[in-house]
Structures are given as structure tokens and as C-alpha cells.
Enzyme design. Sequence first.
Site, short mmCIF file in Angstrom:
data_model
loop_
_atom_site.label_atom_id
_atom_site.label_comp_id
_atom_site.label_asym_id
_atom_site.label_seq_id
_atom_site.Cartn_x
_atom_site.Cartn_y
_atom_site.Cartn_z
N LYS A 1 39.67 -79.73 39.78
CA LYS A 1 38.52 -79.78 40.34
C LYS A 1 38.27 -79.14 41.80
CE LYS A 1 34.73 -83.23 40.20
NZ LYS A 1 34.45 -84.95 39.34
N ASP B 1 29.94 -85.08 45.81
CA ASP B 1 29.41 -85.09 44.80
C ASP B 1 28.59 -86.35 45.08
OD1 ASP B 1 28.96 -86.06 42.08
OD2 ASP B 1 30.72 -86.82 41.73
N LYS C 1 23.75 -91.00 42.81
CA LYS C 1 24.45 -92.30 43.50
C LYS C 1 24.70 -93.07 43.80
CE LYS C 1 29.10 -89.66 41.80
NZ LYS C 1 29.18 -90.36 41.60
N ASP D 1 36.33 -85.79 46.45
CA ASP D 1 35.76 -84.79 44.99
C ASP D 1 36.78 -83.95 44.18
OD1 ASP D 1 35.12 -86.28 42.13
OD2 ASP D 1 32.92 -84.94 42.39
N ASP E 1 25.83 -86.31 37.07
CA ASP E 1 26.34 -86.90 37.61
C ASP E 1 28.02 -86.41 37.05
OD1 ASP E 1 28.06 -87.42 40.12
OD2 ASP E 1 27.61 -90.23 39.21
N GLU F 1 29.17 -83.96 36.33
CA GLU F 1 29.66 -82.00 37.12
C GLU F 1 30.81 -81.94 36.88
OE1 GLU F 1 29.83 -84.76 39.22
OE2 GLU F 1 31.42 -84.43 40.17
N ARG G 1 33.32 -82.25 34.62
CA ARG G 1 33.77 -81.53 32.95
C ARG G 1 32.41 -80.46 33.15
NH1 ARG G 1 31.62 -87.15 29.97
NH2 ARG G 1 32.39 -88.12 31.87
N1 BES Z 1 33.03 -87.75 40.75
C1 BES Z 1 32.97 -88.84 40.22
C2 BES Z 1 34.45 -89.34 39.18
C3 BES Z 1 34.82 -90.88 40.52
C4 BES Z 1 33.89 -92.02 40.83
C5 BES Z 1 35.93 -90.53 41.38
C6 BES Z 1 34.27 -93.35 41.75
C7 BES Z 1 36.19 -91.16 42.02
C8 BES Z 1 35.38 -92.56 41.92
C9 BES Z 1 31.97 -87.73 38.49
O1 BES Z 1 31.77 -86.81 39.11
C10 BES Z 1 31.52 -89.22 37.83
O2 BES Z 1 30.57 -89.47 39.10
N2 BES Z 1 31.47 -89.28 37.04
C11 BES Z 1 30.78 -90.16 36.21
C12 BES Z 1 31.12 -90.23 35.15
C13 BES Z 1 29.43 -90.98 34.03
C14 BES Z 1 28.22 -90.09 34.90
C15 BES Z 1 29.93 -90.61 32.80
C16 BES Z 1 30.96 -91.78 36.79
O3 BES Z 1 32.84 -91.55 36.26
O4 BES Z 1 30.32 -92.72 36.91
ZN ZN Z 2 32.54 -85.55 40.41
MN MN Z 3 30.34 -86.81 40.17
#
Ligand code: BES
Ligand code: ZN
Ligand code: MN
Length: 481
Positions: A252, A257, A264, A275, A334, A336, A338
Amino acid sequence: MNFELHALSLTEAASEKSDALLVLVSDAYKPARDGFSVLVGQAIKDGDAHTKAGKTLSLYKPPQSLATRVVIVGVGDGSPKQLRSGLVAAMDSIKSDKLKRLVLAFAGPAQMASVRAAVSAVADASYSYTSTKSKGEPRSLQTVLITASNADELRPGFERAVAVVTGVELAKEWANRPANHCTPTLLAKAAESLVSKHGKIRCEVLGPKEVGKLGMGAFLAVAQGSDEPLRFIVLKYSGAAKSVAPTVLVGKGITFDSGGISIKPAAEMDEMKYDMSGAASVLGVFRTLAELRPAINVVGLIPACENLLNGRAVKPGDVVTSMSGQTIEILNTDAEGRLVLCDALSYAERFKPQAVVDIATLTGACVVALGGVRSGLFSPNAALAKALCAAGETAQDLCWEMPMDEEYGEGLKTRFADVANVAGRAGGAISAAKYLQRFTTKYPWAHLDIAGTAWKSGAAKGATGRPVGLLVEYLLAQADA
Ligand code: BES
Ligand code: ZN
Ligand code: MN
């Protein structure tokens, strides 16, 4: 920084000129009768030095040694884990910008795994990030001499560990760089600079036009919210005959992000520069492969873009068509990672791979589940999961297998597309894996969620270079098989 391995006794190690000598004593240590060993044995006997992992006793210019500082370091049972905690404590106690030459002396014979742990612990403790500082202080340490009575039988593991350090440090460097110094374009340049003179590594970089032609509608949807153009990086390492099916690593590469329209919160948003740690780990693995040149074939795929928000940004509720033909309702912009990964996973099919492993800072839910100790491992293929777990143990770059029951994917159903990009909060790391699984039906596949393990927050804030160690170990185990 140069690592050397020599077969020396403790007394010989002590008569090496150095800025510091770390004497690693385990519970099983039996002092010999030569001068320096007597000193160490006496200190333990008197209760001033301890073999318990993490206990240290420091001496300044003892007459029995040519080292400026001597630290007697307890390493417990001598296992990689305890050795690491001993070395972390010892390196902490000698933190100094004058440390140029370091001797690590195993008191008695050492295990292969412990030597590897020692190399990685010293590299970690002396690492210094400088790229975006005007007066960055580079690592002072120049030479690390590791000594053990049985050095010769340790050499293969030692050499592997030193090569892994170069990969880990490349991964750290790119993950640590802020997003304006690590754009998709710069990431692609970093990949191109891995192309080797010996011809085993090649690199191809695709831009928005080519990615559009491939029909990667999910990847494009994420990238369209930023003015920074996307890059799709294809790295190839060819160490074996063309007929040998490659392993594909997919990293990834979200260089920042923000969450997109599903933005966020501001607090700690800066950490989202990490990220692209999955992508950085793929670069790191290729760096190590260039060093070790094993007889295997590996492909690295990196979908790289920013997740930002402008007037063209993808909106919650938008439906896009992925390269696989499946339509996706983007309920949360968010989620993104996947979206960029699913198209890269479809692209992986063309290599007829023996296995595909994706590496991603995918979910906050995985951080909640496993913290920073173990990466989340998800795979419908038991043999692949077992091999990756074992590699993690050997490299001391741990992961933990998570379940993949069908029921975890049910929340991804939607009335408006073939699949939604999010399910409910519960089991969020697993539903993310279930989403990815839909794009991996053509080959054995595993997913590593490194959201908790790729970097540290707080005082020791920074990238860890994980899971380069795990991945290299997994790939080399195939070369051995
Ligand atoms: N890059 C984030 C995941 C992340 C969060 C990595 C905190 C490290 C620390 C990912 O893109 C994300 O935002 N995931 C969301 C998914 C949700 C919207 C289903 C998450 O984990 O909140
Ligand atoms: Zn992310
Ligand atoms: Mn994200």
C-alpha cells in the site's frame, strides 16, 4: 556502518581498541580462567553484574581492556528476544555521538538467531533520520565488531542479517519522510534507483493514463482527489529461470491519508505520512534481494497516490468499477487502502504467481486488536499462513493469524454495487481482509496489516522498517526449499 564477525575469545575481544565493548553474558555463562573472563566472572559472583536480560554494569577504562567503556550486559537465556532487550538497555546506556567503533562480544558460543538479533538491535539503536533536517546528525557508529568463539558457523545468518539491515533502513527512510518529500513520483524514483547493474532488478512505472487504460477504477477514484499524479510501480527481481513462478508483494503506497471527504480528525493526522509503509517495505525487500541475490523470482507492485480532497474528490456513495469488473460503493473515502490494493491484486494475476502477499497499514482496528507487537496476518491458505508465521518467528518480526470466516464479510453487502468498501466497526481489520479476498481468487494469497507495527508514536516516534525481516525470511525459505 560496517558489520564484521570474528572468532575471538573474550580476552581477545577486550584487547580490541574500541569506543565501547559490550560483553553479552547469558545465564549459562561459565567464565574461563583468562584475565578478562575472571573480571566478568567476579562481577557476576559479587552480584554487581547480572545475567538477567536488560541488567547492565558499566566500567570506564578498566585496565584489562583497550575499550574506553565496557558494559557487562545480561542477556538472560540468550534467546533472540532476551538478547534484544539486553542490547536495547546497553545501547541506551552508551548513547553518545562519539561512538564510532563498537565491539559486541558473546561470552561463550552464540546461536545463529542471536547473532541476527544482535545485528538488528544495534542497527535499530544507532539509526538516525537526517533527510529533512538542515543540520541532521548522521549515525556516528562506523564499525561494529561482533565476536564469538564459534563465529565461523554463524556466518550465513550474520550475512543475511546485515543484508536485511540495508533493506530495513531503506524502508525506514522512505516511511519517515514527510509526504511533501515522499510523493508518488518520488517513491517511483526510489524504486527506479534500485534497478541494479547486475541486471536482476527491473522497474516499470505507470502513470494515470496507463492505469486508466487498465481499468483500475478503484485506484483512480482515490487518486482523483489530489493534484499529485498517481504512480503504479512494478518492480521485478529475477534470480531464477523464467519458468519459476514468482512471489508477488503488493505494498500500500498512500503517501498521505487525510481520509478524503470522510476526513480524519486533526490530532496526529501527521502520522498518516506513514501510510505508504507497506510500499516502503517492498522497496526494502528489493534492496535486500539486490544484496543477497537468491535464486527466486519476485515481483513488487506499489499503487501509490495521495488520499486528499479537492473539487473532484470521490464522494461517499459514489460507485466505481474495479479492474476485476466488480463495482464498489465507496461508503467511506477513508477506507482507501483497500481500493488501491484491490486493483493491484487484480493486476497481480498476470504473473501467474505462486503466492501473493499484500502489506498495508490498512486499519486502525488492527492496531486496537494487536497493538505494536505483532502484525495482523490474514489468509484463506493455511500453508501460506504457516510459512509466513514461521518466517516472522525466525526473523523476530512477529505476526498473528486472524480468522477469515465467511460471516465477517457479510457487512460488505450493499444494494447499490457488488460490494461496499466498509462494513461496521466490529471486526474492522477482518472485514477489510474479507473485502480484499474477493480480488484474490486466482492464486494463494495472504494479507499483512501493519498499521500497528510499521511505526511507533510517542517519544520514539518513527518508522520501524517492519515487516522487511519477515518478508525476506519468507522469500529465502523458498529459495532454500
Ligand atoms: N491508513 C488508515 C489505517 C490506519 C489508522 C493506520 C491508524 C494506522 C493508524 C486507513 O486508510 C483507514 O483510514 N482506515 C479506516 C477504515 C475505516 C474507515 C473502515 C480506519 O481504520 O479507521
Ligand atoms: Zn490509509
Ligand atoms: Mn484511510
